[in-house]
Design a protein around this motif. Structure first.
Motif, short mmCIF file in Angstrom:
data_model
loop_
_atom_site.label_atom_id
_atom_site.label_comp_id
_atom_site.label_asym_id
_atom_site.label_seq_id
_atom_site.Cartn_x
_atom_site.Cartn_y
_atom_site.Cartn_z
N LEU A 500 0.82 -1.21 0.00
CA LEU A 500 0.00 0.00 0.00
C LEU A 500 0.86 1.27 0.00
CD1 LEU A 500 -2.85 -0.85 2.55
CD2 LEU A 500 -3.11 -0.42 0.10
N ALA A 501 2.10 1.16 0.43
CA ALA A 501 2.96 2.34 0.48
C ALA A 501 3.16 2.94 -0.91
CB ALA A 501 4.31 1.97 1.10
N ARG A 502 2.98 2.13 -1.95
CA ARG A 502 3.18 2.62 -3.32
C ARG A 502 1.90 3.19 -3.93
NH1 ARG A 502 5.76 -2.53 -3.69
NH2 ARG A 502 4.15 -3.27 -5.14
N VAL A 503 0.83 3.22 -3.16
CA VAL A 503 -0.46 3.70 -3.67
C VAL A 503 -0.71 5.09 -3.09
CG1 VAL A 503 -2.92 3.23 -3.87
CG2 VAL A 503 -1.29 1.33 -3.74
N ASP A 504 -0.73 6.12 -3.95
CA ASP A 504 -0.91 7.48 -3.45
C ASP A 504 -2.36 7.73 -3.05
OD1 ASP A 504 -2.43 8.20 -5.75
OD2 ASP A 504 -0.62 8.76 -6.83
N GLU A 505 -2.60 8.88 -2.43
CA GLU A 505 -3.91 9.17 -1.87
C GLU A 505 -4.99 9.26 -2.95
OE1 GLU A 505 -6.72 9.33 0.81
OE2 GLU A 505 -4.59 9.01 1.29
N GLY A 506 -4.62 9.80 -4.09
CA GLY A 506 -5.61 9.92 -5.17
C GLY A 506 -6.09 8.56 -5.64
N GLU A 507 -5.16 7.61 -5.80
CA GLU A 507 -5.57 6.29 -6.25
C GLU A 507 -6.32 5.55 -5.14
OE1 GLU A 507 -4.02 2.53 -8.87
OE2 GLU A 507 -2.53 3.90 -8.04
N ARG A 508 -5.97 5.82 -3.90
CA ARG A 508 -6.72 5.21 -2.80
C ARG A 508 -8.19 5.64 -2.85
NH1 ARG A 508 -3.22 4.22 2.56
NH2 ARG A 508 -1.22 3.74 1.59
N ARG A 509 -8.42 6.91 -3.11
CA ARG A 509 -9.80 7.39 -3.21
C ARG A 509 -10.51 6.72 -4.39
NH1 ARG A 509 -7.40 12.45 -1.85
NH2 ARG A 509 -7.34 13.03 -4.06
N ALA A 510 -9.79 6.57 -5.49
CA ALA A 510 -10.38 5.94 -6.67
C ALA A 510 -10.72 4.47 -6.39
CB ALA A 510 -9.43 6.05 -7.86
N ILE A 511 -9.84 3.77 -5.68
CA ILE A 511 -10.10 2.37 -5.33
C ILE A 511 -11.35 2.27 -4.45
CG2 ILE A 511 -9.24 0.42 -3.96
CD1 ILE A 511 -6.39 1.24 -4.92
N ARG A 512 -11.41 3.13 -3.44
CA ARG A 512 -12.57 3.09 -2.53
C ARG A 512 -13.87 3.39 -3.28
NH1 ARG A 512 -8.88 5.98 1.23
NH2 ARG A 512 -8.29 4.54 2.90
N ALA A 513 -13.83 4.37 -4.15
CA ALA A 513 -15.04 4.74 -4.89
C ALA A 513 -15.48 3.61 -5.81
CB ALA A 513 -14.79 6.02 -5.69
N HIS A 514 -14.51 2.99 -6.48
CA HIS A 514 -14.85 1.88 -7.38
C HIS A 514 -15.41 0.70 -6.58
CE1 HIS A 514 -13.51 -0.40 -11.27
NE2 HIS A 514 -14.73 -0.73 -10.89
N ALA A 515 -14.83 0.42 -5.43
CA ALA A 515 -15.31 -0.68 -4.58
C ALA A 515 -16.73 -0.42 -4.11
CB ALA A 515 -14.37 -0.88 -3.40
N GLU A 516 -17.02 0.82 -3.73
CA GLU A 516 -18.38 1.14 -3.29
C GLU A 516 -19.38 0.98 -4.43
OE1 GLU A 516 -19.65 1.64 -0.23
OE2 GLU A 516 -17.63 0.94 0.28
#
Length: 522
Positions: A500-516
């Motif tokens: 997860l250290a290689r995943v920036d905050e923007g992509e984290r938000r995108a992952i969460r949104a896609h999962a929802e």
């Protein structure tokens, strides 16, 4: 020619209760059975097909096997009170049918081998108490370990792990042992049993398991189930399971002769449209007690000692029976009833509706679900790392997942199904049974199926966001984000969390949104 029914003795000493997963004429319930003084009780009741929405293959499996067993008991000249599903006065529950039988027959005592379902055990115990008839519960000899022995083994241990339990079973019962050492110098050959098929050639030729065309008894049950449970899922056109002890023994010999040799090599491999591959297809016969686990293990070990199969195949197969099967039963009976309600990960999403139809655009999941509904069968990797994995990553409430597994598989009895789902598949027990959550991205399925599912799927297993992102991959990364602290504290998952250290905050938000968005799908 069918033997004439023997009248129930009067006065009746013992009424021996036989449930649908206890179809063994040599079970402990029959110890001391005297046809001149005792009788057998069996009942087909709607409750056992509706407390979860049981699929039609599962219902047929139990009812047809019960009717074949009843015929064998009658052929021995035993008195038998048997309630058919469509009998006019059938109350629809085991407790209700037991009450009717006791009122009619007035037995001095009820005899029962320990059931495989907590709900059934307590319903029958409560009814016997209400009827003021003693109920004698006897150990199930189909297992090497009694529940008392497992409880003693587990007492004082901070965690329970299959590998150590399995080694103890091997030592105690002298299975695959050379003196005091494990055969071949090691306990476990799992690392050698993860081969994948050639992506072009696919699986080498292998005979399908021996099949058993429905006889008149089974055809009658199929007609009944299609009429009575028409709204239930599943298909019956290809129903061909072993339903008698003679058929089960033939199926065992077929597996040992034709598929055990390469079972170890490819036991985890997947291939579209190939449900059986090298798998045994014996679990239903084992769980209905048509086969003895000891004879199955002995046959596999004998095949290895005779040089007919490699050790890695014999060990991998034996581990599932002598190790895993005994282990999950011990977990079930020492942890119930609280175990069924565990939800350590706080998962509350509903089970997707497509689990009942297979109507999903994920190629691997569609194949596993439609096969399950068509055959009542999927092998362990399909169950754990395709179907169970999707439910775990999506965050489905564990009991909904467990109820689905109990409903759809012909080999599903709660003692084996519930721990496998709650503990192994969904990690809902927080690690009591398994040392880590079994999580993976779409890349795992791509590897195990040599890319064949992914080649026919609209999704890219390497993509975690975007229009072609594989739902497994998106949900895997979302799972890491949601449970980062838990996974970071576990030595077996800390490396996954470190990614997860290689995943920036923007992509984290995108992952969460896609999962929802995936969770919002019907």
């Amino acid at each position: 020619m069918r033997a004439a029914p023997r009248p129930v003795p009067q006065p009746l000493r013992h009424l021996v209760l036989v449930l649908g997963d206890q179809l063994d004429l040599a079970s402990s319930a029959f110890d001391g059975f005297d046809p001149g003084h005792d009788a057998v009780w069996m009942a087909e009741v709607a409750e056992e097909s509706t407390h979860v929405w049981s699929a039609q293959p599962r219902i047929v499996m139990f009812l047809a096997a019960m009717r074949h067993f009843a015929a064998e008991a009658r052929a021995r000249g035993w008195a038998l009170r048997y309630t058919h599903l469509d009998d006019e006065h059938n109350t629809g529950t085991l407790a209700g049918e037991l009450a009717r039988a006791v009122q009619a027959l007035r037995p001095q005592r009820l005899i029962l081998t320990a059931p495989g379902d907590w709900r059934v055990l307590h319903a029958l115990r409560a009814q016997a108490k209400a009827l003021a008839v003693p109920l004698e519960l006897r150990d199930d000899r189909h297992f090497w370990v009694t529940v008392r022995d497992f409880a003693a083994y587990a007492k004082g241990r901070q965690s329970l792990r299959l590998e150590f339990f399995y080694r103890e079973m091997r030592r105690r019962h002298r299975v695959l042992m050379d003196g005091d050492r494990p055969a071949g110098g090691q306990w476990n050959f799992d690392a050698d049993n993860r081969e994948r098929f050639d992506p072009v050639a696919g699986p080498p030729p292998v005979p399908d398991p021996l099949s058993f065309a429905p006889d008149a008894v089974t055809r009658e049950v199929i007609t009944l189930v299609r009429r009575r449970f028409a709204s239930h899922p599943g298909a019956l056109e290809r129903f061909d399971w072993p339903l008698t002890r003679a058929q089960a023994l033939a199926a065992l010999d077929d597996f040992i002769t034709h598929r055990l040799g390469d079972f170890g090599r490819w036991q985890d491999a997947l291939w579209p449209g190939r449900p059986w591959l090298w798998h045994a297809r014996l679990s239903a016969a084992l769980n209905l007690k048509l086969l003895q686990p000891r004879e199955v293990v002995a046959a596999a070990e004998a095949a290895w000692r005779a040089g007919r199969v490699p050790l890695r195949s014999a060990e991998g197969f034996i581990r599932q029976i002598l190790g895993w099967r005994e282990y999950v039963r011990g977990i079930y009976w020492t942890q119930m009833p609280a175990y069924a309600a565990l939800n350590a990960l706080g998962a509350h999403a509903p089970l997707p509706a497509f689990f009942w139809s297979g109507d999903t655009d994920l190629a691997c999941l569609r194949d596993a679900l439609t096969q399950t509904l068509r055959l009542g069968y999927a092998h362990h990797i399909q169950r754990l790392m395709v179907i169970g994995l999707y439910a775990l990553l999506l965050g489905v409430e564990p009991r909904q997942v467990s109820d689905w597994f109990l409903a759809v598989y012909v080999d599903a009895v709660e003692w084996v199904e519930l721990p496998n789902v709650i503990g192994m598949g969904q990690f809902a027990d927080g690690g009591r049974m398994a040392s880590k959550p079994y999580i993976a991205s779409g890349k795992y399925i791509e590897r195990m199926a040599a890319g064949r599912y992914c080649a026919q799927c609209r999704y890219d297993p390497a993509a975690r966001t975007g229009p072609r992102a594989c739902p497994y991959t998106t949900l895997y990364w979302d799972f890491l984000l949601r449970h980062e602290a838990l996974l970071a504290a576990n030595p077996r998952t800390v490396m996954q969390v470190n990614n997860l250290a290689r995943v920036d905050e923007g992509e984290r938000r995108a992952i969460r949104a896609h999962a929802e968005a995936l969770r919002a799908r019907p």
